[in-house]
Design a protein around this motif. Structure first.
Motif, PDB file in Angstrom:
ATOM      1  N   GLY A 177      -4.533   7.184   0.902  1.00  0.00           N
ATOM      2  CA  GLY A 177      -3.754   6.206   0.157  1.00  0.00           C
ATOM      3  C   GLY A 177      -4.497   4.898   0.041  1.00  0.00           C
ATOM      4  O   GLY A 177      -5.647   4.787   0.453  1.00  0.00           O
ATOM      5  N   GLY A 178      -3.816   3.906  -0.526  1.00  0.00           N
ATOM      6  CA  GLY A 178      -4.469   2.619  -0.684  1.00  0.00           C
ATOM      7  C   GLY A 178      -3.575   1.602  -1.360  1.00  0.00           C
ATOM      8  O   GLY A 178      -2.354   1.781  -1.458  1.00  0.00           O
ATOM      9  N   LYS A 179      -4.180   0.547  -1.863  1.00  0.00           N
ATOM     10  CA  LYS A 179      -3.462  -0.597  -2.419  1.00  0.00           C
ATOM     11  C   LYS A 179      -2.825  -0.271  -3.769  1.00  0.00           C
ATOM     12  O   LYS A 179      -3.431   0.397  -4.611  1.00  0.00           O
ATOM     13  CB  LYS A 179      -4.415  -1.775  -2.597  1.00  0.00           C
ATOM     14  N   VAL A 185       0.845  -1.187   0.000  1.00  0.00           N
ATOM     15  CA  VAL A 185       0.000   0.000   0.000  1.00  0.00           C
ATOM     16  C   VAL A 185       0.888   1.248   0.000  1.00  0.00           C
ATOM     17  O   VAL A 185       2.051   1.194   0.408  1.00  0.00           O
ATOM     18  CB  VAL A 185      -0.978   0.040   1.198  1.00  0.00           C
ATOM     19  N   THR A 186       0.321   2.338  -0.477  1.00  0.00           N
ATOM     20  CA  THR A 186       1.017   3.624  -0.477  1.00  0.00           C
ATOM     21  C   THR A 186       0.093   4.668   0.122  1.00  0.00           C
ATOM     22  O   THR A 186      -1.141   4.531   0.089  1.00  0.00           O
ATOM     23  CB  THR A 186       1.400   4.066  -1.903  1.00  0.00           C
ATOM     24  N   ASN A 187       0.694   5.716   0.671  1.00  0.00           N
ATOM     25  CA  ASN A 187      -0.089   6.862   1.117  1.00  0.00           C
ATOM     26  C   ASN A 187       0.784   8.099   1.024  1.00  0.00           C
ATOM     27  O   ASN A 187       1.974   8.007   0.715  1.00  0.00           O
ATOM     28  CB  ASN A 187      -0.663   6.657   2.527  1.00  0.00           C
ATOM     29  N   SER A 204       1.564   4.864  -7.617  1.00  0.00           N
ATOM     30  CA  SER A 204       0.457   4.416  -6.782  1.00  0.00           C
ATOM     31  C   SER A 204       0.056   5.492  -5.776  1.00  0.00           C
ATOM     32  O   SER A 204      -1.137   5.763  -5.590  1.00  0.00           O
ATOM     33  CB  SER A 204       0.849   3.134  -6.046  1.00  0.00           C
ATOM     34  N   ALA A 205       1.046   6.083  -5.115  1.00  0.00           N
ATOM     35  CA  ALA A 205       0.750   7.115  -4.112  1.00  0.00           C
ATOM     36  C   ALA A 205       0.011   8.294  -4.746  1.00  0.00           C
ATOM     37  O   ALA A 205      -0.976   8.786  -4.190  1.00  0.00           O
ATOM     38  CB  ALA A 205       2.036   7.583  -3.434  1.00  0.00           C
ATOM     39  N   SER A 206       0.463   8.730  -5.895  1.00  0.00           N
ATOM     40  CA  SER A 206      -0.186   9.862  -6.576  1.00  0.00           C
ATOM     41  C   SER A 206      -1.595   9.504  -7.029  1.00  0.00           C
ATOM     42  O   SER A 206      -2.534  10.291  -6.854  1.00  0.00           O
ATOM     43  CB  SER A 206       0.655  10.311  -7.781  1.00  0.00           C
TER      44      SER A 206
END
Length: 157
Positions: free
Chosen positions: A32-34, A4-6, A44-46
């Motif tokens: 954030g999320g998976k 996951v990213t945030n 992913s974070a963006s």
């Protein structure tokens, strides 16, 4: 292992941090999320941040990499990795309603007072006080009681 990213977004001009209050426990988190298959962590974070807030973070910097371990007694029942970014520049219009909970600009000095997982409080503290990257492992019970935490470097005082 789930990834996951945030991203922690700070508006330095206004002295605020954008947080998301999740409905399940009423805890505050960084949006954030998976990660999706084939996605790299910054992408992913963006993407996740935009999907949950309507805002585009400009030049997010990786500030933390963490392993979360959920234990039931001595048994590991779940484990995931989280990549935490930090940004202080953004564009766009904040969503009136997020699909993931309530968005709130929280005054900087109130962030650590909000209800959140104890491990989250520890990495928020480090990232909001230091430009250094932090790495760590958080061990929780299945009902999110923090058992142990190791951070490298330790949180600044």
């Amino acid at each position: 292992m789930q990834r996951v990213t945030n991203c922690i977004l700070e508006d330095k001009e206004k002295g605020q941090v954008l947080m998301l209050k999740k409905p399940r426990r009423g805890w505050y988190v960084a949006p954030g999320g998976k990660m999706e298959s084939g996605e790299y962590v910054k992408q992913s974070a963006s993407r996740e941040f935009f999907e949950e807030t309507g805002l585009t973070v400009n030049n997010p910097e990786l500030r933390g990499v963490f392993t979360f371990v959920m234990k039931e007694g001595k048994d590991v029942v779940q484990e995931w990795m989280m990549f935490t970014f930090y940004a202080d520049q953004y564009s766009g219009d904040l969503l009136e309603e997020s699909p993931e909970g309530e968005l709130e600009w929280v005054p900087f000095h109130e962030v650590l007072k909000k209800p959140m997982a104890e491990g989250d409080r520890k990495y928020f503290e480090h990232i909001l006080k230091s430009d250094d990257q932090v790495y760590g492992t958080f061990m929780y019970t299945t009902d999110f009681q923090l058992i142990d935490v190791v951070l490298d470097p330790a949180s600044p005082s």
